[in-house]
Design an enzyme around this catalytic site. Structure first.
Site, PDB file in Angstrom:
ATOM      1  N   HIS A 259       0.844  -1.200   0.000  1.00  0.00           N
ATOM      2  CA  HIS A 259       0.000   0.000   0.000  1.00  0.00           C
ATOM      3  C   HIS A 259       0.870   1.236   0.000  1.00  0.00           C
ATOM      4  O   HIS A 259       1.932   1.240   0.630  1.00  0.00           O
ATOM      5  CB  HIS A 259      -0.940   0.022   1.214  1.00  0.00           C
ATOM      6  N   ASP A 310      -8.166  -4.997  -0.815  1.00  0.00           N
ATOM      7  CA  ASP A 310      -8.672  -5.800  -1.928  1.00  0.00           C
ATOM      8  C   ASP A 310      -8.471  -7.296  -1.736  1.00  0.00           C
ATOM      9  O   ASP A 310      -9.164  -8.106  -2.348  1.00  0.00           O
ATOM     10  CB  ASP A 310      -7.992  -5.366  -3.230  1.00  0.00           C
TER      11      ASP A 310
HETATM   12  N1  ACO Z   1       4.143  -7.539  -4.546  1.00  0.00           N
HETATM   13  C1  ACO Z   1       5.476  -7.594  -4.515  1.00  0.00           C
HETATM   14  N2  ACO Z   1       6.270  -6.565  -4.185  1.00  0.00           N
HETATM   15  C2  ACO Z   1       5.655  -5.423  -3.852  1.00  0.00           C
HETATM   16  C3  ACO Z   1       4.262  -5.290  -3.844  1.00  0.00           C
HETATM   17  C4  ACO Z   1       3.497  -6.409  -4.194  1.00  0.00           C
HETATM   18  N3  ACO Z   1       2.186  -6.358  -4.220  1.00  0.00           N
HETATM   19  N4  ACO Z   1       3.928  -4.037  -3.476  1.00  0.00           N
HETATM   20  C5  ACO Z   1       5.079  -3.409  -3.256  1.00  0.00           C
HETATM   21  N5  ACO Z   1       6.120  -4.235  -3.469  1.00  0.00           N
HETATM   22  C6  ACO Z   1       7.539  -3.910  -3.361  1.00  0.00           C
HETATM   23  C7  ACO Z   1       8.032  -3.311  -4.658  1.00  0.00           C
HETATM   24  O1  ACO Z   1       8.542  -4.274  -5.534  1.00  0.00           O
HETATM   25  C8  ACO Z   1       9.099  -2.367  -4.158  1.00  0.00           C
HETATM   26  O2  ACO Z   1      10.250  -3.122  -3.825  1.00  0.00           O
HETATM   27  P1  ACO Z   1      11.722  -2.525  -4.113  1.00  0.00           P
HETATM   28  O3  ACO Z   1      11.804  -1.301  -3.249  1.00  0.00           O
HETATM   29  O4  ACO Z   1      12.605  -3.645  -3.695  1.00  0.00           O
HETATM   30  O5  ACO Z   1      11.751  -2.199  -5.566  1.00  0.00           O
HETATM   31  C9  ACO Z   1       8.530  -1.850  -2.847  1.00  0.00           C
HETATM   32  O6  ACO Z   1       7.651  -2.890  -2.381  1.00  0.00           O
HETATM   33  C10 ACO Z   1       7.738  -0.551  -3.025  1.00  0.00           C
HETATM   34  O7  ACO Z   1       6.755  -0.769  -4.023  1.00  0.00           O
HETATM   35  P2  ACO Z   1       6.130   0.346  -4.952  1.00  0.00           P
HETATM   36  O8  ACO Z   1       5.432  -0.267  -6.094  1.00  0.00           O
HETATM   37  O9  ACO Z   1       7.185   1.384  -5.264  1.00  0.00           O
HETATM   38  O10 ACO Z   1       5.113   1.013  -3.961  1.00  0.00           O
HETATM   39  P3  ACO Z   1       3.992   2.022  -4.364  1.00  0.00           P
HETATM   40  O11 ACO Z   1       3.701   2.802  -3.161  1.00  0.00           O
HETATM   41  O12 ACO Z   1       4.348   2.771  -5.595  1.00  0.00           O
HETATM   42  O13 ACO Z   1       2.784   1.063  -4.789  1.00  0.00           O
HETATM   43  C11 ACO Z   1       0.964  -0.323  -4.745  1.00  0.00           C
HETATM   44  C12 ACO Z   1       1.736   0.731  -3.993  1.00  0.00           C
HETATM   45  C13 ACO Z   1       0.654   0.151  -6.165  1.00  0.00           C
HETATM   46  C14 ACO Z   1      -0.345  -0.593  -4.034  1.00  0.00           C
HETATM   47  C15 ACO Z   1       1.828  -1.610  -4.800  1.00  0.00           C
HETATM   48  O14 ACO Z   1       2.038  -2.105  -3.496  1.00  0.00           O
HETATM   49  C16 ACO Z   1       1.206  -2.665  -5.663  1.00  0.00           C
HETATM   50  O15 ACO Z   1       1.397  -2.646  -6.895  1.00  0.00           O
HETATM   51  N6  ACO Z   1       0.414  -3.630  -5.085  1.00  0.00           N
HETATM   52  C17 ACO Z   1      -0.249  -4.630  -5.861  1.00  0.00           C
HETATM   53  C18 ACO Z   1      -1.541  -4.065  -6.442  1.00  0.00           C
HETATM   54  C19 ACO Z   1      -2.603  -3.857  -5.401  1.00  0.00           C
HETATM   55  O16 ACO Z   1      -2.850  -4.697  -4.548  1.00  0.00           O
HETATM   56  N7  ACO Z   1      -3.290  -2.702  -5.498  1.00  0.00           N
HETATM   57  C20 ACO Z   1      -4.363  -2.332  -4.592  1.00  0.00           C
HETATM   58  C21 ACO Z   1      -3.918  -1.231  -3.682  1.00  0.00           C
HETATM   59  S1  ACO Z   1      -5.172  -0.786  -2.520  1.00  0.00           S
HETATM   60  C22 ACO Z   1      -6.348  -0.036  -3.449  1.00  0.00           C
HETATM   61  O17 ACO Z   1      -6.109   0.519  -4.460  1.00  0.00           O
HETATM   62  C23 ACO Z   1      -7.726  -0.091  -3.002  1.00  0.00           C
END
Ligand code: ACO
Length: 375
Positions: A259, A310
Site C-alpha cells: 500500500h 482488496d
Molecule cells: N508484490 C510484490 N512486491 C511489492 C508489492 C506487491 N504487491 N507491493 C510493493 N512491493 C515492493 C516493490 O517491488 C518495491 O520493492 P523494491 O523497493 O525492492 O523495488 C517496494 O515494495 C515498493 O513498491 P512500490 O510499487 O514502489 O510502492 P507504491 O507505493 O508505488 O505502490 C501499490 C503501492 C501500487 C499498491 C503496490 O504495493 C502494488 O502494486 N500492489 C499490488 C496491487 C494492489 O494490490 N493494489 C491495490 C492497492 S489498494 C487499493 O487501491 C484499493
C-alpha cells in the site's frame, strides 16, 4: 528545475474533511469516526450520510435518506438501450463507464454544480450505479435486467438483481460491510482523478467517469479481481511457495499486497479477513480462506508486506457468489459515494488542480522542414 515526486508519493494535494488515514498506526477515520465501530455496528447508508452531511444521522434522518436513495434506484430506458447495444464481451467496468456517461446526458441537472444539485445528483448516481452493474451483467448473459425493489437495502437489492434470488441476511450484511469499507480512502488514485476533473468545474457525472476509469486498473480497484485470479491459479496451499518463488523471482507484483500509505496492516483488511473466514464455503467449495491465509503469511515472511483492502475482499465476494469480473464494479458501487463527497467538497471550495511536470526531453533544437530531412 525541481525534482518531480514520482507517483506524487508523500505529496499533499488537497484539503479534505472526509476521511483521514494514519499510515503509520494503520488507522482510518470517516469524518473523525474510527472505521472499526463504523464497520462493526454501522451500515453503508449511515457512513454515506456521514460523508455527505458531516454528521451521523438520527434513526429518522437515516430512514428518510435511505428512502430517498431507494426511490432513485432505477434503470433509465436510455441507459438500458445503450447497455443492450454493447458487444457481449464488454468488460463490466467499461460498461459502467459508458452507463455513468449516459446518466449524465439524461440528467437535467447535469451541468449544475451547486450544492443542492450536486447532492441530488450524487443520490441518483449512487443509487443507479448498482442497477447499471446488475443490468449489464444480466444482459451479457442474455437475460433481462431485474427491476429494483426500493423496499430492500441497496446491498440486498444488488445481490437480488444480479442473481434473481433474494439473499439471506448474512450475505446482504456482508456485502453492505464491504461497501462501507470501500466508501472512502483519502486521495487514492480514483478519488484524485475525480477531484482533478471536478476542479475544472466539469460536472459530477464527468468526475465520476474519471473515477470509474482510474479504479479499473489492477494497481487500484482491479486488484481484488486479480487477487482472486491469483488464488485460483495457485489452487492449493502446497503450491503457494512455488508460485511466490516464481512471481517474486521475476519481479512481478502480488496483487492485493502493499500500500502506498499504510506501513502496517490496512485497518479494513482485519474486517475482511474475519468475514472471509466466516463466509468461506457459503458458495462453492470451502478452502479459499485457508489458501488466502497461507499466501498472506508467506508474503509477510518473504517481503514483510501486508495485504490491503482488496485481498480478503476477493475471498468475501467469491463466497457471496459474485462473478470474478464484477469484483471491481462492486468496489465502484461503494466508492461512488466517496467520489461524490469529494467532488462536492471540491466544487464548494474550488481551485483548478494543475501541477507542473519536470521536463526530461531534448534540449532546444532547430526545426528542419520536412523536405530537408533525411529519409
Ligand atoms: N508484490 C510484490 N512486491 C511489492 C508489492 C506487491 N504487491 N507491493 C510493493 N512491493 C515492493 C516493490 O517491488 C518495491 O520493492 P523494491 O523497493 O525492492 O523495488 C517496494 O515494495 C515498493 O513498491 P512500490 O510499487 O514502489 O510502492 P507504491 O507505493 O508505488 O505502490 C501499490 C503501492 C501500487 C499498491 C503496490 O504495493 C502494488 O502494486 N500492489 C499490488 C496491487 C494492489 O494490490 N493494489 C491495490 C492497492 S489498494 C487499493 O487501491 C484499493
Amino acid at each position: 528545475m525541481t525534482d518531480s515526486q514520482k507517483g506524487l508519493a508523500g505529496v499533499t494535494a488537497a484539503d479534505t474533511a472526509l476521511s483521514r488515514i494514519d499510515g503509520e498506526e494503520g488507522r482510518l477515520f470517516y469524518c473523525g469516526y474510527d472505521i472499526h465501530p463504523l464497520a462493526e455496528q454501522g451500515s453503508f447508508g449511515e457512513s454515506l450520510y456521514l460523508l455527505w452531511y458531516g454528521e451521523l444521522p438520527s434513526r429518522m434522518a437515516l430512514t428518510v435518506f435511505e428512502g430517498l436513495l431507494a426511490g432513485e434506484r432505477r434503470l433509465p430506458a436510455e441507459v438500458e438501450s445503450v447497455l443492450r447495444a454493447l458487444p457481449p464481451e464488454t468488460a463490466p467496468m467499461a460498461a459502467l463507464l459508458t452507463a455513468v456517461s449516459v446518466l449524465g446526458q439524461i440528467d437535467a441537472d447535469g451541468p449544475n454544480n451547486g450544492f443542492q444539485a450536486d447532492i441530488e445528483k450524487a443520490g441518483r448516481i449512487v443509487s443507479m450505479i448498482p442497477v447499471c452493474v446488475a443490468a449489464h451483467h444480466r444482459l451479457r448473459l442474455g437475460l433481462d435486467p431485474i427491476e429494483p425493489d426500493p423496499d430492500l437495502s441497496l446491498a440486498e437489492d444488488l445481490l437480488r438483481m444480479l442473481t434473481g434470488e433474494r439473499p439471506d441476511d448474512v450475505a446482504s450484511k456482508a456485502l453492505d460491510k464491504t461497501l462501507l469499507l470501500y466508501l472512502d480512502h483519502g486521495l487514492n488514485a480514483s478519488t484524485f482523478a475525480c477531484r482533478v476533473v471536478a476542479s475544472t468545474l466539469a460536472d459530477l457525472y464527468a468526475a465520476i467517469c474519471a473515477g470509474v476509469a482510474a479504479l479499473s486498473g489492477p494497481l487500484h480497484g482491479g486488484a481484488n479481481e486479480q487477487a482472486m485470479r491469483m488464488l485460483d491459479a495457485i489452487g492449493s496451499v502446497d503450491r503457494v511457495d512455488a508460485y511466490l518463488d516464481r512471481e517474486l523471482g521475476a519481479n512481478r507484483k502480488i496483487m492485493g499486497f502493499g500500500h502506498r500509505v499504510y506501513r502496517v496492516e490496512d485497518p479494513r483488511a482485519s474486517h475482511l479477513r474475519r468475514m472471509a473466514e466466516e463466509l468461506d464455503g457459503l458458495h462453492g467449495e470451502p478452502g479459499t480462506y485457508e489458501l488466502a491465509r497461507a499466501v498472506e503469511q508467506a508474503m509477510f515472511a518473504r517481503k514483510g508486506l501486508y495485504c490491503n483492502v482488496d485481498y480478503y475482499c476477493a475471498s468475501v465476494y467469491r463466497s457471496l457468489g459474485v462473478p470474478l469480473d464484477l469484483f471491481t464494479p462492486l468496489f465502484a458501487v461503494g466508492r461512488a459515494g466517496g467520489w461524490a463527497a469529494h467532488v462536492m467538497e471540491q466544487h464548494r471550495d474550488n481551485r483548478l488542480i494543475r501541477p507542473r511536470a519536470r521536463y526530461t526531453g531534448a534540449d532546444e533544437r532547430p526545426y528542419v522542414r520536412i523536405d530537408q530531412r533525411n529519409d
